[in-house]
Write an enzyme that holds these catalytic residues in place. Structure first.
Site, PDB file in Angstrom:
ATOM      1  N   ALA A  67     -19.675  -6.968  34.958  1.00 55.49           N
ATOM      2  CA  ALA A  67     -20.754  -7.427  35.848  1.00 55.49           C
ATOM      3  C   ALA A  67     -20.245  -8.114  37.112  1.00 55.49           C
ATOM      4  CB  ALA A  67     -21.663  -8.387  35.085  1.00 55.49           C
TER       5      ALA A  67
ATOM      6  N   HIS B 140     -22.650  10.317  39.828  1.00 59.89           N
ATOM      7  CA  HIS B 140     -23.810   9.851  40.601  1.00 59.89           C
ATOM      8  C   HIS B 140     -24.310  10.909  41.583  1.00 59.89           C
ATOM      9  CE1 HIS B 140     -20.860   8.622  43.688  1.00 59.89           C
ATOM     10  NE2 HIS B 140     -21.869   8.547  44.546  1.00 59.89           N
TER      11      HIS B 140
ATOM     12  N   GLU C 262     -16.090  11.766  54.559  1.00 63.63           N
ATOM     13  CA  GLU C 262     -16.372  10.338  54.754  1.00 63.63           C
ATOM     14  C   GLU C 262     -15.624   9.866  55.990  1.00 63.63           C
ATOM     15  OE1 GLU C 262     -17.206   8.152  50.455  1.00 63.63           O
ATOM     16  OE2 GLU C 262     -15.160   8.298  51.160  1.00 63.63           O
TER      17      GLU C 262
ATOM     18  N   ASP D 118     -11.062  12.704  42.532  1.00 63.92           N
ATOM     19  CA  ASP D 118     -12.085  11.723  42.918  1.00 63.92           C
ATOM     20  C   ASP D 118     -13.407  12.405  43.298  1.00 63.92           C
ATOM     21  OD1 ASP D 118     -12.762   8.967  43.440  1.00 63.92           O
ATOM     22  OD2 ASP D 118     -12.744   9.415  45.577  1.00 63.92           O
TER      23      ASP D 118
ATOM     24  N   HIS E  63     -17.934  15.688  41.495  1.00 68.79           N
ATOM     25  CA  HIS E  63     -19.142  15.818  42.312  1.00 68.79           C
ATOM     26  C   HIS E  63     -19.332  17.243  42.844  1.00 68.79           C
ATOM     27  CE1 HIS E  63     -19.044  11.580  41.962  1.00 68.79           C
ATOM     28  NE2 HIS E  63     -18.347  11.297  43.030  1.00 68.79           N
TER      29      HIS E  63
ATOM     30  N   ARG F 289     -23.606  24.824  52.143  1.00 62.73           N
ATOM     31  CA  ARG F 289     -23.969  25.811  53.172  1.00 62.73           C
ATOM     32  C   ARG F 289     -23.849  27.194  52.574  1.00 62.73           C
ATOM     33  NH1 ARG F 289     -23.490  22.517  58.035  1.00 62.73           N
ATOM     34  NH2 ARG F 289     -24.318  24.244  59.197  1.00 62.73           N
TER      35      ARG F 289
ATOM     36  N   LYS G 180     -31.119  28.773  59.129  1.00 60.10           N
ATOM     37  CA  LYS G 180     -30.896  29.273  60.488  1.00 60.10           C
ATOM     38  C   LYS G 180     -31.370  30.719  60.536  1.00 60.10           C
ATOM     39  CE  LYS G 180     -26.910  26.484  61.709  1.00 60.10           C
ATOM     40  NZ  LYS G 180     -25.515  26.560  62.133  1.00 60.10           N
TER      41      LYS G 180
HETATM   42  N1  LIG Z   1     -16.954   0.918  43.005  1.00 58.61           N
HETATM   43  C1  LIG Z   1     -17.437   2.139  43.223  1.00 58.61           C
HETATM   44  O1  LIG Z   1     -18.017   2.440  44.274  1.00 58.61           O
HETATM   45  C2  LIG Z   1     -17.330   3.174  42.169  1.00 58.61           C
HETATM   46  C3  LIG Z   1     -16.783   2.885  40.942  1.00 58.61           C
HETATM   47  N2  LIG Z   1     -16.743   3.853  39.970  1.00 58.61           N
HETATM   48  C4  LIG Z   1     -16.186   3.545  38.650  1.00 58.61           C
HETATM   49  O2  LIG Z   1     -16.951   2.485  38.076  1.00 58.61           O
HETATM   50  C5  LIG Z   1     -16.127   1.622  37.316  1.00 58.61           C
HETATM   51  C6  LIG Z   1     -16.230   0.207  37.860  1.00 58.61           C
HETATM   52  O3  LIG Z   1     -15.849   0.217  39.222  1.00 58.61           O
HETATM   53  P1  LIG Z   1     -15.657  -1.122  40.074  1.00 58.61           P
HETATM   54  O4  LIG Z   1     -16.812  -2.040  39.884  1.00 58.61           O
HETATM   55  O5  LIG Z   1     -15.274  -0.692  41.426  1.00 58.61           O
HETATM   56  O6  LIG Z   1     -14.388  -1.750  39.359  1.00 58.61           O
HETATM   57  P2  LIG Z   1     -13.733  -3.172  39.556  1.00 58.61           P
HETATM   58  O7  LIG Z   1     -12.288  -2.958  39.823  1.00 58.61           O
HETATM   59  O8  LIG Z   1     -14.510  -4.003  40.497  1.00 58.61           O
HETATM   60  O9  LIG Z   1     -13.798  -3.739  38.072  1.00 58.61           O
HETATM   61  C7  LIG Z   1     -14.997  -4.179  37.443  1.00 58.61           C
HETATM   62  C8  LIG Z   1     -14.698  -5.429  36.648  1.00 58.61           C
HETATM   63  O10 LIG Z   1     -13.796  -5.115  35.589  1.00 58.61           O
HETATM   64  C9  LIG Z   1     -12.896  -6.184  35.394  1.00 58.61           C
HETATM   65  N3  LIG Z   1     -11.525  -5.686  35.557  1.00 58.61           N
HETATM   66  C10 LIG Z   1     -10.963  -5.193  36.677  1.00 58.61           C
HETATM   67  N4  LIG Z   1      -9.699  -4.792  36.432  1.00 58.61           N
HETATM   68  C11 LIG Z   1      -9.463  -5.052  35.148  1.00 58.61           C
HETATM   69  C12 LIG Z   1      -8.341  -4.861  34.300  1.00 58.61           C
HETATM   70  N5  LIG Z   1      -7.215  -4.336  34.743  1.00 58.61           N
HETATM   71  N6  LIG Z   1      -8.450  -5.222  33.015  1.00 58.61           N
HETATM   72  C13 LIG Z   1      -9.588  -5.745  32.555  1.00 58.61           C
HETATM   73  N7  LIG Z   1     -10.681  -5.943  33.316  1.00 58.61           N
HETATM   74  C14 LIG Z   1     -10.622  -5.607  34.585  1.00 58.61           C
HETATM   75  C15 LIG Z   1     -13.206  -7.239  36.431  1.00 58.61           C
HETATM   76  O11 LIG Z   1     -14.075  -8.196  35.843  1.00 58.61           O
HETATM   77  P3  LIG Z   1     -13.560  -9.542  35.147  1.00 58.61           P
HETATM   78  O12 LIG Z   1     -12.198  -9.845  35.686  1.00 58.61           O
HETATM   79  O13 LIG Z   1     -14.583 -10.556  35.500  1.00 58.61           O
HETATM   80  O14 LIG Z   1     -13.552  -9.215  33.706  1.00 58.61           O
HETATM   81  C16 LIG Z   1     -13.995  -6.491  37.466  1.00 58.61           C
HETATM   82  O15 LIG Z   1     -14.924  -7.303  38.143  1.00 58.61           O
HETATM   83  C17 LIG Z   1     -14.722   2.209  37.406  1.00 58.61           C
HETATM   84  O16 LIG Z   1     -14.529   3.047  36.312  1.00 58.61           O
HETATM   85  C18 LIG Z   1     -14.762   3.026  38.697  1.00 58.61           C
HETATM   86  O17 LIG Z   1     -13.846   4.079  38.653  1.00 58.61           O
HETATM   87  C19 LIG Z   1     -17.257   5.095  40.169  1.00 58.61           C
HETATM   88  C20 LIG Z   1     -17.811   5.451  41.376  1.00 58.61           C
HETATM   89  C21 LIG Z   1     -17.858   4.531  42.485  1.00 58.61           C
HETATM   90  O1  LIG Z   2     -17.383   8.703  43.353  1.00 60.88           O
HETATM   91  C1  LIG Z   2     -17.099   8.416  44.501  1.00 60.88           C
HETATM   92  O2  LIG Z   2     -18.046   8.560  45.454  1.00 60.88           O
HETATM   93  C2  LIG Z   2     -17.951   7.864  46.674  1.00 60.88           C
HETATM   94  C3  LIG Z   2     -18.925   8.535  47.629  1.00 60.88           C
HETATM   95  O3  LIG Z   2     -20.219   8.377  47.135  1.00 60.88           O
HETATM   96  P1  LIG Z   2     -21.467   8.384  48.132  1.00 60.88           P
HETATM   97  O4  LIG Z   2     -22.629   8.335  47.223  1.00 60.88           O
HETATM   98  O5  LIG Z   2     -21.323   7.175  48.999  1.00 60.88           O
HETATM   99  O6  LIG Z   2     -21.362   9.622  48.917  1.00 60.88           O
HETATM  100  C4  LIG Z   2     -16.542   7.889  47.234  1.00 60.88           C
HETATM  101  O7  LIG Z   2     -16.465   7.048  48.363  1.00 60.88           O
HETATM  102  C5  LIG Z   2     -15.586   7.399  46.182  1.00 60.88           C
HETATM  103  O8  LIG Z   2     -14.249   7.553  46.658  1.00 60.88           O
HETATM  104  C6  LIG Z   2     -15.726   8.164  44.897  1.00 60.88           C
HETATM  105  O9  LIG Z   2     -14.978   7.532  43.863  1.00 60.88           O
END
Ligand SMILES: NC(=O)C1=CN([C@@H]2O[C@H](COP(=O)(O)OP(=O)(O)OC[C@H]3O[C@@H](n4cnc5c(N)ncnc54)[C@H](OP(=O)(O)O)[C@@H]3O)[C@@H](O)[C@H]2O)C=CC1
Ligand SMILES: O=C1O[C@H](COP(=O)(O)O)[C@@H](O)[C@H](O)[C@H]1O
Length: 584
Positions: free
Chosen positions: A104, A270, A308, A327, A332, A439, A478
């Site tokens: 969270a 997503h 992007e 990625d 996607h 497209r 088109k």
């Molecule tokens: N961010 C994005 O836009 C996207 C993310 N994802 C996927 O969603 C998931 C979450 O992403 P995101 O929120 O960016 O991730 P974060 O790196 O922000 O990690 C989420 C939380 O997990 C805990 N955490 C981070 N690293 C570790 C570690 N090494 N060991 C244990 N706990 C850890 C931390 O919470 P705490 O330290 O408080 O426990 C952190 O706030 C991932 O699998 C990511 O690949 C997919 C698409 C887009």
């Molecule tokens: O899953 C991912 O998607 C984002 C792009 O998502 P969008 O909804 O903003 O188009 C991308 O930036 C990221 O690298 C990838 O992990």
């Protein structure tokens, strides 16, 4: 007045409450001075055991399985109610739903999950009785957690009446539990916090694993063993990446399967929650004019494009381990391709749709290195003196990394419908614009009577259908049209369905749609295990070859259209990238 679509994130909580009453959106809202602060004192007084549903009037609604189709109608019914809710599909009247965001404190939770949960509540789409629980290792008081969430919430620009009250109530249902991811005892504590919040109701539980993949298995096991619902269902949302190749993905699936059934597992991509992707099947199967053309006889090539305008800033460490193919393409873009190319399903049931998608993936010709171009962005100084960093400038990226930040790939589906039709994919970071689209370029009109009116370039005569996923969602075709007036001159023009002008509606975020589907147990837009296997089976040999042979990417400047190799690749397959044509 032109109908408008507004972005969700227009009115932040803070600006919302400080807006003068007379101005626009705020003037239509209730005046609420810092509702989340007022809430803090309230929250201290309300113990979870009391399970107080506060002073809100609630009205139960039994949404059908297809409630995802009717948010507009629902919101117009509910727009004046402080709280509106229903009974989730598969749940019983009076039951409650607890939604736990594991991780969270992280980026995704803040950026997407909490705002989407609020938006669903705001639209009256969450079950009447719900709890939102944040779980992570970070130490946070309840107040700090509420502040964290409050800073992410926004109200819809339309129908924003009662927004402050709704935020206040939503926050009153949010609770934080701190714990380790690998400690059974901490999950037992989470379980008792959930039970307290749920009271004596039948409870259904959802866990969103918004955490790095390295801890998916620990968390799935601990949640399943120690915090599953004892009175209702338990569902678990798993975020990508689902492994790095066939082997690691299989290992992950097998480990998750020790704790969760396939039925309980929701693998989220997503992109499947984006409006135009959800519309693909409607476009194809509810319009007589498209489906007859949807095959090799009429379609010359299909292009699936993602770009992007920013680099991996801050995420280089993650990205370098995955690269643009894992990625974006393997998930996607491949999902878009499967939905685009599948045969008509027997019904709209999740299993029927996913059966057809798997067939497409399994009919794909093995990928060939010859049909791949990779690139990596290099730094650039713009004319106004701004410095754009190279991928390798990111301190979290290993020195000399060969990781592709751009890839372009030609693919073929060896089935009767698509035999010989090139499907070209292109995905890149740090390019010139933000865009995701499909497209479809059609063949030439045989014996075209008008070729003299357009010159020798046959491409000027072909039709192109564009499904624009983002930004400026829309669909346009088109076509050739006579320039009005005397004489005969042809003009390549557009039949244009722009969502902005056609629908007076804010589009829900992809995460809203997908979270709602999990609440309702609808798996249509989630990835089934065999789909995932087929996707990895397709990409793994290519990825291994790329990495084993240490293929160097072609460098392209930050903010450019990508490496020139992508053009040569396209032309080898008789394709011209539609997004690079002059009228785009
Ligand atoms: N961010 C994005 O836009 C996207 C993310 N994802 C996927 O969603 C998931 C979450 O992403 P995101 O929120 O960016 O991730 P974060 O790196 O922000 O990690 C989420 C939380 O997990 C805990 N955490 C981070 N690293 C570790 C570690 N090494 N060991 C244990 N706990 C850890 C931390 O919470 P705490 O330290 O408080 O426990 C952190 O706030 C991932 O699998 C990511 O690949 C997919 C698409 C887009
Ligand atoms: O899953 C991912 O998607 C984002 C792009 O998502 P969008 O909804 O903003 O188009 C991308 O930036 C990221 O690298 C990838 O992990």
């Amino acid at each position: 007045m032109q109908p408008r679509i507004m972005d969700l994130q227009k009115v932040s909580f803070k600006s919302f409450v400080s807006e003068p009453r007379s101005s626009g959106v705020a003037s239509r809202s209730h005046s609420v001075a810092k509702p989340h602060q007022k809430l803090r004192s309230q929250f201290r007084q309300i113990s979870l055991r009391d399970n107080v549903m506060s002073k809100q009037k609630t009205r139960g609604r039994n949404y059908s399985r297809c409630n995802r189709c009717i948010p507009q109608a629902v919101s117009s019914v509910f727009q004046d109610l402080p709280v509106a809710g229903g009974t989730a599909y598969g749940a019983t009247e009076g039951s409650c739903m607890s939604f736990t965001v594991v991780g969270a404190s992280g980026d995704l939770a803040k950026k997407k999950i909490f705002p989407s949960l609020f938006a669903l509540y705001y639209e009256g789409m969450l079950p009447e009785n719900f709890n939102i629980v944040g779980y992570a290792r970070s130490k946070m008081t309840q107040d700090e957690f509420h502040d964290l969430i409050a800073s992410t919430l926004t109200c819809r620009v339309e129908n924003s009446e009662g927004c402050g009250e709704k935020m206040e109530y939503f926050l009153s249902r949010c609770l934080y539990v701190s714990g380790q991811y690998n400690e059974a005892a901490d999950f037992a504590q989470l379980d008792s916090a959930l039970s307290q919040a749920e009271g004596n109701r039948e409870a259904n539980r959802i866990f969103y694993l918004s955490i790095p993949p390295s801890i998916f298995i620990d968390v799935a096991k601990n949640a399943a063993d120690n915090a599953s619902s004892k009175t209702g269902w338990t569902r678990v949302i798993v975020e990508k990446p689902f492994g790095r190749d066939s082997q690691s993905s299989k290992a992950l699936s097998e480990a998750l399967a020790l704790s969760l059934t396939e039925e309980q597992t929701y693998r989220i991509d997503h992109y499947l929650g984006k409006e135009l992707i959800d519309n693909l099947a409607v476009l194809r199967f509810s319009n007589l004019v498209f489906e007859p053309l949807w095959n090799r006889q009429y379609i010359r090539n299909v292009q699936i494009i993602f770009s992007e305008p920013f680099g991996t800033e801050g995420r280089g460490g993650y990205f370098d381990h995955y690269n643009i193919i894992r990625d974006i393409m393997q998930n996607h873009l491949l999902q878009m391709l499967a939905l685009f190319a599948m045969e008509p399903p027997v019904s709209l049931d999740a299993e029927d749709i996913r059966n057809e998608k798997v067939k497409v993936l399994r009919s794909m010709r093995p990928l060939d290195m010859e049909n791949l171009v990779i690139g990596q962005y290099k730094g650039r100084k713009s004319t106004n003196g701004q410095d754009y960093p190279a991928y390798l400038d990111d301190p979290t990226v290993p020195e000399g990394s060969l990781c592709p930040t751009f890839a372009s790939l030609a693919m073929y589906i060896d089935n009767p419908r698509w035999d010989g039709v090139p499907f070209l994919m292109k995905a890149g970071k740090a390019l010139n614009k933000r865009c995701a689209e499909i497209r479809v370029q059609f063949r030439h009109v045989p014996g075209n009577l008008y070729k003299n009116a357009t010159g020798l370039d046959e491409n000027l005569l072909t039709n192109e259908l564009v499904i624009r996923i983002q930004p400026d969602e829309g669909i346009y075709l088109k076509i050739n049209n006579k320039v009005p007036g005397l004489g005969l001159r042809l003009d390549n023009s557009r039949l244009d369905l722009s969502y902005k002008s056609r629908y007076n509606k804010e589009l829900p975020d992809a995460y809203e749609r997908l979270i709602l589907d999990v609440v309702n147990g609808d798996k249509r837009l989630f990835i089934r295990n065999d789909e995932l296997e087929a996707a990895w089976a397709l990409f793994t040999p290519l990825l291994h070859k790329l990495e084993d042979d240490k293929i160097a990417p072609e460098l392209y400047p930050y903010g450019s259209r990508g490496p020139i190799g992508a053009h040569y690749l396209a032309s080898r397959h008789g394709v011209r990238w539609g997004d690079l044509s002059e009228d785009e």
